[in-house]
Design a protein around this motif. Structure first.
Motif, PDB file in Angstrom:
ATOM      1  N   ASP A  73       5.516  11.783  -5.264  1.00 33.44           N
ATOM      2  CA  ASP A  73       4.274  12.538  -5.466  1.00 33.44           C
ATOM      3  C   ASP A  73       3.806  12.479  -6.912  1.00 33.44           C
ATOM      4  N   GLU A  74       4.751  12.685  -7.826  1.00 32.87           N
ATOM      5  CA  GLU A  74       4.392  12.629  -9.254  1.00 32.87           C
ATOM      6  C   GLU A  74       3.889  11.252  -9.636  1.00 32.87           C
ATOM      7  N   ILE A  75       4.573  10.228  -9.134  1.00 29.83           N
ATOM      8  CA  ILE A  75       4.163   8.856  -9.446  1.00 29.83           C
ATOM      9  C   ILE A  75       2.768   8.597  -8.877  1.00 29.83           C
ATOM     10  N   ALA A  76       2.536   9.065  -7.664  1.00 31.23           N
ATOM     11  CA  ALA A  76       1.220   8.898  -7.029  1.00 31.23           C
ATOM     12  C   ALA A  76       0.130   9.517  -7.895  1.00 31.23           C
ATOM     13  N   ARG A  77       0.375  10.743  -8.367  1.00 31.50           N
ATOM     14  CA  ARG A  77      -0.629  11.403  -9.208  1.00 31.50           C
ATOM     15  C   ARG A  77      -0.859  10.626 -10.491  1.00 31.50           C
ATOM     16  N   ALA A  78       0.215  10.096 -11.079  1.00 30.97           N
ATOM     17  CA  ALA A  78       0.102   9.423 -12.372  1.00 30.97           C
ATOM     18  C   ALA A  78      -0.614   8.072 -12.268  1.00 30.97           C
ATOM     19  N   VAL A  79      -0.436   7.354 -11.160  1.00 29.05           N
ATOM     20  CA  VAL A  79      -1.050   6.016 -11.075  1.00 29.05           C
ATOM     21  C   VAL A  79      -2.405   6.032 -10.365  1.00 29.05           C
ATOM     22  N   GLY A  80      -2.669   7.095  -9.602  1.00 33.34           N
ATOM     23  CA  GLY A  80      -3.928   7.164  -8.858  1.00 33.34           C
ATOM     24  C   GLY A  80      -3.924   6.175  -7.709  1.00 33.34           C
ATOM     25  N   SER A  81      -5.037   6.099  -6.975  1.00 30.93           N
ATOM     26  CA  SER A  81      -5.070   5.190  -5.822  1.00 30.93           C
ATOM     27  C   SER A  81      -6.071   4.067  -6.063  1.00 30.93           C
ATOM     28  N   GLY A  82      -6.024   3.047  -5.227  1.00 28.15           N
ATOM     29  CA  GLY A  82      -7.026   1.985  -5.239  1.00 28.15           C
ATOM     30  C   GLY A  82      -6.792   0.867  -6.238  1.00 28.15           C
ATOM     31  N   ARG A  83      -5.672   0.887  -6.904  1.00 25.64           N
ATOM     32  CA  ARG A  83      -5.400  -0.229  -7.817  1.00 25.64           C
ATOM     33  C   ARG A  83      -4.894  -1.451  -7.057  1.00 25.64           C
ATOM     34  N   VAL A  84      -4.972  -2.598  -7.691  1.00 27.94           N
ATOM     35  CA  VAL A  84      -4.304  -3.790  -7.170  1.00 27.94           C
ATOM     36  C   VAL A  84      -2.885  -3.771  -7.723  1.00 27.94           C
ATOM     37  N   ILE A  85      -1.894  -3.745  -6.833  1.00 28.01           N
ATOM     38  CA  ILE A  85      -0.504  -3.745  -7.293  1.00 28.01           C
ATOM     39  C   ILE A  85      -0.006  -5.183  -7.423  1.00 28.01           C
ATOM     40  N   VAL A  86       0.479  -5.521  -8.604  1.00 31.28           N
ATOM     41  CA  VAL A  86       1.033  -6.845  -8.860  1.00 31.28           C
ATOM     42  C   VAL A  86       2.527  -6.671  -9.101  1.00 31.28           C
ATOM     43  N   GLU A  87       3.345  -7.205  -8.191  1.00 29.39           N
ATOM     44  CA  GLU A  87       4.792  -7.048  -8.362  1.00 29.39           C
ATOM     45  C   GLU A  87       5.388  -8.319  -8.946  1.00 29.39           C
ATOM     46  N   PHE A  88       6.171  -8.156 -10.027  1.00 26.83           N
ATOM     47  CA  PHE A  88       6.793  -9.302 -10.689  1.00 26.83           C
ATOM     48  C   PHE A  88       8.191  -9.488 -10.109  1.00 26.83           C
ATOM     49  N   ALA A 102       2.847   5.513  -2.059  1.00 23.00           N
ATOM     50  CA  ALA A 102       2.430   6.470  -3.081  1.00 23.00           C
ATOM     51  C   ALA A 102       1.068   6.098  -3.661  1.00 23.00           C
ATOM     52  N   ALA A 103       0.834   4.807  -3.898  1.00 22.97           N
ATOM     53  CA  ALA A 103      -0.315   4.414  -4.714  1.00 22.97           C
ATOM     54  C   ALA A 103      -1.541   3.984  -3.915  1.00 22.97           C
ATOM     55  N   ALA A 104      -1.423   3.872  -2.584  1.00 21.71           N
ATOM     56  CA  ALA A 104      -2.550   3.448  -1.749  1.00 21.71           C
ATOM     57  C   ALA A 104      -3.383   2.355  -2.416  1.00 21.71           C
ATOM     58  N   PRO A 105      -2.801   1.198  -2.642  1.00 23.43           N
ATOM     59  CA  PRO A 105      -3.485   0.140  -3.395  1.00 23.43           C
ATOM     60  C   PRO A 105      -4.598  -0.536  -2.593  1.00 23.43           C
ATOM     61  N   SER A 106      -5.479  -1.258  -3.311  1.00 20.51           N
ATOM     62  CA  SER A 106      -6.533  -2.008  -2.629  1.00 20.51           C
ATOM     63  C   SER A 106      -6.041  -3.405  -2.245  1.00 20.51           C
ATOM     64  N   ALA A 107      -5.003  -3.886  -2.910  1.00 15.21           N
ATOM     65  CA  ALA A 107      -4.391  -5.172  -2.563  1.00 15.21           C
ATOM     66  C   ALA A 107      -3.002  -5.210  -3.172  1.00 15.21           C
ATOM     67  N   TYR A 108      -2.190  -6.111  -2.651  1.00 18.90           N
ATOM     68  CA  TYR A 108      -0.817  -6.240  -3.145  1.00 18.90           C
ATOM     69  C   TYR A 108      -0.534  -7.713  -3.440  1.00 18.90           C
ATOM     70  N   VAL A 109      -0.153  -8.006  -4.682  1.00 18.44           N
ATOM     71  CA  VAL A 109       0.088  -9.376  -5.118  1.00 18.44           C
ATOM     72  C   VAL A 109       1.538  -9.533  -5.577  1.00 18.44           C
ATOM     73  N   PRO A 110       2.441  -9.956  -4.691  1.00 17.77           N
ATOM     74  CA  PRO A 110       3.814 -10.219  -5.145  1.00 17.77           C
ATOM     75  C   PRO A 110       3.906 -11.612  -5.756  1.00 17.77           C
ATOM     76  N   ILE A 111       4.552 -11.698  -6.900  1.00 15.89           N
ATOM     77  CA  ILE A 111       4.721 -12.988  -7.580  1.00 15.89           C
ATOM     78  C   ILE A 111       6.198 -13.341  -7.587  1.00 15.89           C
ATOM     79  N   ASP A 112       6.529 -14.534  -7.153  1.00 17.54           N
ATOM     80  CA  ASP A 112       7.930 -14.964  -7.250  1.00 17.54           C
ATOM     81  C   ASP A 112       8.002 -16.466  -7.406  1.00 17.54           C
ATOM     82  N   ILE A 113       9.048 -16.901  -8.070  1.00 19.13           N
ATOM     83  CA  ILE A 113       9.236 -18.323  -8.320  1.00 19.13           C
ATOM     84  C   ILE A 113       9.746 -19.032  -7.068  1.00 19.13           C
ATOM     85  N   SER A 114      10.380 -18.268  -6.142  1.00 18.38           N
ATOM     86  CA  SER A 114      10.900 -18.869  -4.913  1.00 18.38           C
ATOM     87  C   SER A 114       9.971 -18.593  -3.732  1.00 18.38           C
ATOM     88  N   GLY A 115       9.258 -19.618  -3.294  1.00 17.59           N
ATOM     89  CA  GLY A 115       8.308 -19.477  -2.196  1.00 17.59           C
ATOM     90  C   GLY A 115       8.972 -19.020  -0.906  1.00 17.59           C
TER      91      GLY A 115
END
Ligand code: AVJ
Length: 331
Positions: A73-88, A102-115
């Motif tokens: 809940d605290e994290i949700a409040r701190a980051v807000g909603s609707g962001r694009v989440i980019v996971e490294f 928690a973050a209700a993102p508008s899109a999710y972009v996972p990045i990894d070197i192993s396809g």
């Protein structure tokens, strides 16, 4: 939406293999032999790492998940909603949903070197979040990545939230960690946030046990790097004469993993000959640990201003939320 495979931005496999070869040959040619830890993660290595995360001795994964769950809940409040989440790093099956919820993102972009690993990580998320655009990117996140080109129409201007869990930052020496944080700031752009997991300094026995477990899974993980060199680079490292060692280096506040030669040996990699004396090591990993001060020094150096820090009750691990500093402030 399109399947994960069809929208992958590919790093040519040959280029990756050439880089593996170059970094291994270079690392073995040094007076103190060392190979970058990122080469642990072929399919077998990734499986062994998953097994490590379930070990009694290996506290970081379950502790971080506990923080993300308890503080949702605290994290949700701190980051807000609707962001694009980019996971490294590829989406982790247990951590990512906690943040997506928690973050209700508008899109999710996972990045990894192993396809391969990326595809495996995306499939269950696509089932659980059918409305969420998932845009996997097969790329080396050490370099800035042009996210705009990957995002669905109109989403280029959404503010971004970087997610870098697992204390993976700890694999890098401070200088390289700062370069990575700066490159992340470039990838994510102005107005972005970063949620990053960082493992904390703690008594030596706890740390050394976490990297040298009783069942020998971490030893197998370390030795798989030598086996991978033998498989992929036509190597002849004698696996039965290399032993896993994990040791706390207090001066650098890090756990080091080494492969120790149990006797004098010679071997070949890609037709090149290398020698090791008994007791000589190949340094295969650093895992830096942080306190509040070293964590914020590192983040500030990388252009990120810490906003909030969440820890578990035993202060074993921390999750830090930071905000991209503007260039004038971070120069
Ligand atoms: C995935 C880099 C965070 O350093 O704890 C686990 C890797 N190495 N056991 C870590 C690892 C040995 C792990 N990271």
């Amino acid at each position: 939406m399109a399947t994960a495979a069809s929208c992958l931005s590919e790093v040519p496999r040959d280029a990756l293999q050439a880089q593996f070869r170059a970094e291994v040959l270079q690392g073995l040619s040094q007076t103190r032999k060392a190979i970058p830890a990122r080469w642990f993660y072929d399919r077998r290595g990734s499986e062994l790492f998953e097994e490590i995360t379930r070990l009694d001795e290996y506290y970081p994964t379950r502790t971080e998940i506990g923080i993300l769950a308890d503080r949702q809940d605290e994290i949700a409040r701190a980051v807000g909603s609707g962001r694009v989440i980019v996971e490294f790093g590829a989406g982790s099956a247990t951590k990512t949903p906690l943040l997506l919820d928690a973050a209700a993102p508008s899109a999710y972009v996972p990045i990894d070197i192993s396809g391969d690993f990326l595809r495996d990580a995306c499939a269950p998320l696509e089932d659980c979040y059918p409305e969420l655009p998932i845009v996997p990117a097969e790329a080396d996140f050490m370099q800035p990545i042009a996210i705009d080109a990957l995002l669905p129409e109109g989403m280029e201007c959404e503010r971004r939230l970087g997610f870098f869990p697992g204390s993976t930052i700890g694999n890098m020496e401070p200088r390289a960690a700062i370069d990575l944080l700066r490159s992340m700031r470039e990838t994510l752009g102005p107005g972005s946030l970063l949620l990053i997991g960082m493992d904390r300094v703690k008594p030596r026995p706890v740390l050394e046990a976490a990297y040298d477990d009783a069942r020998g899974v971490t030893a197998a993980f370390n030795l798989n790097l030598a086996a991978r060199i033998n498989r992929e680079l036509d190597g002849s490292l004698p696996l039965d004469a290399l032993r896993h060692r994990a040791v706390w280096n207090d001066r650098h506040a890090r756990i080091e993993m080494h492969l120790v030669a149990q006797r004098d040996m010679g071997f070949e990699v890609c037709g090149r000959r290398f020698d090791m004396e008994e007791g000589e090591t190949i340094h295969t990993e650093n895992s830096h640990k942080y306190d509040m001060r070293s964590a914020s020094t590192l983040l500030l150096g990388g252009g990120w201003e810490p906003l909030s820090t969440w820890c578990d009750a035993d202060d074993r691990f921390m999750v830090v939320l930071a905000r991209a500093m503007s260039d004038e402030l971070s120069a």
